[in-house]
Enzyme design. Structure first.
Site, PDB file in Angstrom:
ATOM      1  N   TYR A 144       0.839  -1.202   0.000  1.00  0.00           N
ATOM      2  CA  TYR A 144       0.000   0.000   0.000  1.00  0.00           C
ATOM      3  C   TYR A 144       0.874   1.252   0.000  1.00  0.00           C
ATOM      4  CZ  TYR A 144      -3.377   3.505   1.513  1.00  0.00           C
ATOM      5  OH  TYR A 144      -4.160   4.637   1.601  1.00  0.00           O
ATOM      6  N   GLY A 180     -15.404   4.300   6.466  1.00  0.00           N
ATOM      7  CA  GLY A 180     -15.599   2.866   6.385  1.00  0.00           C
ATOM      8  C   GLY A 180     -14.320   2.130   6.040  1.00  0.00           C
TER       9      GLY A 180
END
Length: 243
Positions: A144, A180
């Protein structure tokens, strides 16, 4: 205002707030997301939606083409779509690597390439969503972090290439944002409470940023008030990088 924007990853979190804030500023917006829920953002003809996966080969041309065909111009591209992965490199598979680069990097490059000819005509801008993970080392985010480092460098490189053509390219680098996205990451953690405590402890302001705070920074980087800013990575991180 007649300005038009394309926003990816628009169905929730930061992307949704960007769409709402741009709409409030008078922009016409093409909101793009693979989540059919993006359709809920459509409003009085000034926000139109495209339900599509940014990794699909035809999505960049379709999204940019929709803005130009629907509204006649393009002034802003917000590359916001991304996937998160918290995993040690030992546990990261080749498929993980390929999936993250296919989602977080390749679409941003292809959307920018499709948008830039139109942005040259309007002297517009691109704002990319990077991350503090692209600026500093963060445990268990190897792939990432690599993708967000690529976004940082894409931003700087395009800013230099297009400065003389009147197009500005900047990025925001959020720290932890209360979305979220973060909820999913915490659910995957074996000790969510401890993980949250560490996250908050790493942010000197003692809390996560809100999606609206990041959206405000994105809209600022696109606004005339930031006309002298290009190639900048604006951290919205509660002091994380400074710490």
């Amino acid at each position: 205002m007649d300005s038009t924007a394309v926003v990816t990853g628009a169905a929730r979190g930061i992307g949704r707030e960007v769409v709402r804030r741009l709409r409030a500023e008078g922009y016409r917006v093409v909101a793009v997301d693979r989540d059919p829920g993006v359709a809920a953002l459509a409003e009085d003809g000034r926000v139109v939606t495209v339900t599509a996966d940014v990794t699909a080969d035809d999505t960049p041309a379709a999204a940019i083409g929709r803005a130009v065909s629907e509204f006649g111009r393009l002034d802003l591209l917000v590359n916001n779509a991304a996937r998160f992965l918290r995993r040690s490199i030992a546990d990261t598979t080749d498929d993980d690597f390929d999936t993250l680069f296919a989602t977080n990097v390749r679409p941003a490059f292809r959307l920018a390439r499709a948008a830039l000819p139109h942005l040259e005509r309007t002297r517009g801008s691109i704002v990319n969503t990077a991350s503090i993970s692209g600026l500093v080392g963060v445990a268990n985010q190897s792939v990432y972090a690599m993708t967000k480092g690529a976004i940082v460098q894409l931003t700087r490189q395009l800013a230099i290439e297009y400065a003389a053509r009147g197009v500005r390219i900047n990025a925001v680098a959020p720290g932890a944002v209360d979305t979220g996205f973060m909820d999913e990451a915490r659910r995957a953690d074996p000790d969510p409470a401890a993980s949250l405590a560490v996250t908050l402890g790493n942010h000197p302001i003692g809390r996560m940023s809100t999606p609206d705070e990041v959206a405000r920074a994105i809209v600022f980087l696109a606004a005339p008030e930031s006309s002298g800013i290009t190639g900048t990575i604006l951290s919205v991180d509660g002091g994380y990088v400074a710490r």
